[in-house]
Design a protein around this motif. Structure first.
Motif, short mmCIF file in Angstrom:
data_model
loop_
_atom_site.label_atom_id
_atom_site.label_comp_id
_atom_site.label_asym_id
_atom_site.label_seq_id
_atom_site.Cartn_x
_atom_site.Cartn_y
_atom_site.Cartn_z
N ILE A 53 0.74 -1.24 -0.05
CA ILE A 53 0.06 0.00 0.02
C ILE A 53 0.68 1.42 -0.01
O ILE A 53 0.47 2.43 -0.61
N CYS A 163 -3.94 4.82 -5.39
CA CYS A 163 -4.10 3.46 -4.58
C CYS A 163 -3.93 2.32 -5.39
O CYS A 163 -4.37 2.09 -6.57
N ASP A 299 -9.00 7.60 7.95
CA ASP A 299 -7.59 7.42 7.41
C ASP A 299 -7.60 9.12 6.67
O ASP A 299 -8.69 9.53 5.99
N SER A 333 2.41 8.64 -0.82
CA SER A 333 3.44 7.61 -1.22
C SER A 333 3.12 7.42 -2.62
O SER A 333 2.23 6.60 -2.83
N1 5AD Z 1 0.08 6.97 -0.11
C1 5AD Z 1 -0.57 7.06 1.13
N2 5AD Z 1 -1.38 6.55 1.73
C2 5AD Z 1 -2.10 5.69 1.09
N3 5AD Z 1 -3.20 4.89 1.41
C3 5AD Z 1 -3.58 4.20 0.23
N4 5AD Z 1 -2.73 4.38 -0.69
C4 5AD Z 1 -1.82 5.39 -0.32
C5 5AD Z 1 -0.85 5.83 -0.92
N5 5AD Z 1 -0.35 5.75 -2.02
C6 5AD Z 1 -3.80 4.94 2.57
C7 5AD Z 1 -5.31 5.28 2.53
C8 5AD Z 1 -6.05 4.12 2.86
C9 5AD Z 1 -5.04 3.40 3.76
C10 5AD Z 1 -5.31 1.98 3.92
O1 5AD Z 1 -3.78 3.62 3.25
O2 5AD Z 1 -5.52 6.34 3.63
O3 5AD Z 1 -7.48 4.50 3.37
#
Ligand code: 5AD
Ligand code: SF4
Length: 438
Positions: A53, A163, A299, A333
């Motif tokens: 993630i 994501c 989140d 990220s």
């Molecule tokens: N960068 C930072 N946070 C992320 N999340 C998901 N993808 C990223 C990313 N690329 C976080 C979101 C999600 C949680 C499980 O991880 O907030 O709800």
């Protein structure tokens, strides 16, 4: 080259609760074959159940693989499972020749066969995303603690632009109603008192014409099951039926993890969240009307490409306005292959760091305030584990707060009534009343 069949295994989980669930199911399969769970250092087979993630996930996996080499230069059989496996695929065995098996999150039911293939000298990669096949072949649940996870839904069709999940876990798919009721019963027979329904978009669960609210009502009827939770939800799938379940189903705990990610409409749009600040606030208003004492958790991502100072302020203000009791916050990220990774306006790390610190300070302050507001309340606690001191047990309140209790003759799995007498940022202290029917 063939190897001996492994007799012991070790599973290292990274990432989310869905990986914890998958890891448990893998352990059950190996145990059913007569293999023993053991420490990482001694295991014949080590499974790294990985997460992709955020940040440098793949790098962490490669360095862990390096550390698995034993003093005599040999390595255990190594399987890389989970989302890094899905994302990196065959690249993993090319970069780390010690890796024997690469298996994606939808194919791990084939692990025992893959281990057999490796012992015959074949390498084994399976990154199929076949949907629900795996659940039909996994052994029946027989062992659990008082709290258990139950995956009801997997995958994601939402494609938030930051994501990787839609690429590593595949499309949204729901397990059949009857299978879930069956698995929940097996978990309760095995000792579970609380079940947390899991899914990347758990509230998108839909099968046989039923929605998550109906599933929760069906689980409510299982004798011996005392608490129901579910995570993680998407705001757009918070249906009226599910919200009503919060008012009507006593076993459904007053806690909702409903990520918002940001408080500014331009950023939400760039994230492809498909809800606005206002539509999110309206949803939680409805949830609070159904269950006024609900603890809301979120989140948040800071430093999304193009985020200005003023837009970040909107994130701080929605955190206050929605009165989140608990939250998880992350620095954006860039994930390879996602649309946001190549967007203009990537934010300098120092700026994102500073925003994250400010956000976390406010999250912590709100969490402390929420915990302090429970002081003086009488509530139930499900005891989950021993504490550090003699006679101390640690459990959870209905609002998922950790509660420390001193008491004689209590057992893990008991549900007790306590008065909350003290609160810190991370836990509460409870004083025991009398024991509720165990
Ligand atoms: N960068 C930072 N946070 C992320 N999340 C998901 N993808 C990223 C990313 N690329 C976080 C979101 C999600 C949680 C499980 O991880 O907030 O709800
Ligand atoms: Fe990722 Fe968005 Fe799907 Fe959640 S809803 S898993 S953040 S794409």
């Amino acid at each position: 080259m063939s190897t001996e069949s492994p007799k012991s295994f070790h599973i290292k989980n990274y990432g989310c609760q869905m990986n914890v669930y998958d890891g448990e199911r893998m352990a059950e399969m190996f145990a059913a074959r007569g293999m023993e769970a053991s420490d990482k250092a001694d295991a014949d087979l080590v499974i790294l159940n990985t997460c992709h993630i955020r940040e440098k996930a793949a790098e962490k996996v490669y360095s862990e693989i390096g550390r698995l080499r034993r003093k005599d230069g040999s390595s255990p059989l190594i399987a890389v499972a989970g989302c890094v496996a899905q994302a990196e695929g065959g690249e993993i065995s090319r970069r780390a020749s010690e890796v024997d098996i690469v298996v994606g999150p939808q194919a791990y039911h084939k692990l025992p066969d893959m281990v057999d293939a490796v012992t015959r000298g074949e390498s084994s990669v399976d990154l199929d995303l076949p949907g629900l096949d795996k659940f039909d072949t996994l052994p029946r649940r027989r062992k659990t603690g008082p709290t258990a996870f139950l995956t009801v839904q997997e995958g994601c069709d939402k494609f938030c632009t930051y994501c990787v999940v839609p690429y590593t876990r595949g499309a949204e798919i729901s397990r059949p109603f009857a299978d879930l009721v069956d698995e929940a019963r097996a978990l309760v027979d095995a000792g579970a008192r609380e079940i947390t329904l899991l899914g990347q978009n758990v509230n998108a669960w839909e099968a046989d014409g039923q929605d998550l609210g109906t599933l929760i009502r069906a689980l409510d009827r299982i004798d011996g099951l005392r608490r129901i939770r579910y995570t993680t939800s998407h705001p757009n799938d918070m249906t009226d039926g599910l919200i009503a379940a919060h008012a009507e189903v006593e076993k459904l705990m007053p806690y909702l993890h409903l990520p918002v990610q940001a408080g500014n409409d331009r950023i939400l749009k760039a994230m492809n969240r498909s809800h606005s600040r206002d539509s999110y606030l309206r949803i939680i208003e409805k949830v609070r009307a159904a269950r006024p004492d609900i603890a809301l958790s979120g989140d948040f991502i800071v430093g999304f490409p193009g985020e200005t100072d003023a837009e970040f302020e909107d994130t701080l203000s929605i955190l206050r306005e929605a009165a989140f009791a608990q939250s998880f916050s992350f620095k954006y990220s860039p994930r390879p292959g996602t649309p946001a990774a190549t967007m203009d306006g990537q934010i300098a790390p120092e700026v994102a760091d500073e925003r994250l610190q400010r956000l976390q300070a406010q999250i912590n302050a709100q969490q402390l305030a929420f915990n302090q507001a429970t002081v003086g309340k009488r509530t139930s606690v499900l005891l989950e584990k021993q504490g550090r001191f003699d006679g101390q047990l640690i459990g959870r309140s209905p609002w998922l707060q950790s509660v420390h209790i001193l008491g004689e003759g209590l057992s893990i799995g008991d549900i007790v009534d306590v008065d909350i007498v003290e609160a810190g940022p991370l836990s509460l202290k409870g004083e025991l009343l009398m024991q509720v029917a165990a």
